[in-house]
Design an enzyme around this catalytic site. Structure first.
Site, PDB file in Angstrom:
ATOM      1  CB  THR A  32       7.523  -7.558  15.538  1.00 19.51           C
ATOM      2  OG1 THR A  32       6.596  -7.649  14.323  1.00 19.51           O
ATOM      3  CG2 THR A  32       8.643  -6.620  14.881  1.00 19.51           C
ATOM      4  CE  LYS A 109       6.408  -6.473  10.840  1.00 22.66           C
ATOM      5  NZ  LYS A 109       5.637  -7.198  11.759  1.00 22.66           N
ATOM      6  CE  LYS A 182       6.629  -4.107  19.189  1.00 19.31           C
ATOM      7  NZ  LYS A 182       6.883  -5.218  18.496  1.00 19.31           N
TER       8      LYS A 182
END
Length: 209
Positions: A32, A109, A182
């Site tokens: 990611t 995502k 994050k």
């Protein structure tokens, strides 16, 4: 295939020297990272004759073990055709083709993660309020997730939140790693210069101890 923490790590590892060794091969990135980073990586791969597919996964560790992952993926059609059986073998119960534009799967995502964090944080705060008001959080959670919020996401985190409650006597946030913080940072950075007050607020909340 790589699954690394962030874009900086990916770019440190995926060098021109490594790609020369992979010429004619295929790199499936499940990390990611920023959509912009993925576009830069795709261009670097293309310059060395290496296929590149971004395929960030949606699913907790137990979903990995049960092969119940949801995977948006993007890249050239020929590369996606090569990647598909690998992703299915890895545990993708659902593959979603986001086209050939790099960054699209990663944006999906990041959007999904932002919505997950928002749902879980609001769920935990709702149960904290219920407990403070004298209600049994377990009964409240069971009622809500069997009626208005009868969905896999809420049911999965109901179990997680109630397990913490059974151990400590209080409802926690449901987050046990730095991943939400994050990924929300990536969401906010990708959204700029758009206004993202919810994303900014969530990032602040999940960074709290």
């Amino acid at each position: 295939m790589t699954a690394l923490w962030d874009g900086e790590v990916v770019q440190q590892i995926i060098t021109s020297e490594l790609l020369e060794l992979l010429r004619g091969g295929l790199h499936i990135s499940t990390s990611t990272i920023l959509p912009d980073t993925s576009r830069k990586l795709a261009a670097l791969h293309a310059a060395h004759g290496v296929g590149f597919v971004e395929a960030p996964i949606l699913g907790r560790p137990e979903a990995v073990a049960a092969k119940q992952l949801w995977v948006p993926y993007a890249g050239a059609a020929t590369d996606k055709a090569r990647a598909k059986p690998v992703l299915e073998a890895m545990g993708a119960q659902g593959l979603f083709d986001l086209g050939e534009a790099f960054g699209a799967a990663l944006a999906t995502k990041l959007a999904g993660n932002m919505m997950i964090v928002s749902a879980v944080r609001s769920f935990s705060e709702a149960l904290q309020m219920a407990q403070h008001a004298g209600a049994d959080p377990k009964l409240v959670a069971n009622m809500l997730t069997s009626s208005l919020f009868d969905a896999p996401l809420y049911q999965g985190y109901r179990q997680r939140l109630l397990e913490g409650y059974a151990q400590t006597g209080t409802i926690g946030t449901g987050f046990v790693s730095k991943i939400p913080e994050k990924d929300l940072g990536l969401f906010v950075e990708t959204a700029a210069p758009s206004a993202t007050p919810i994303g900014e607020l969530l990032r602040t909340l999940v960074s709290m101890p």
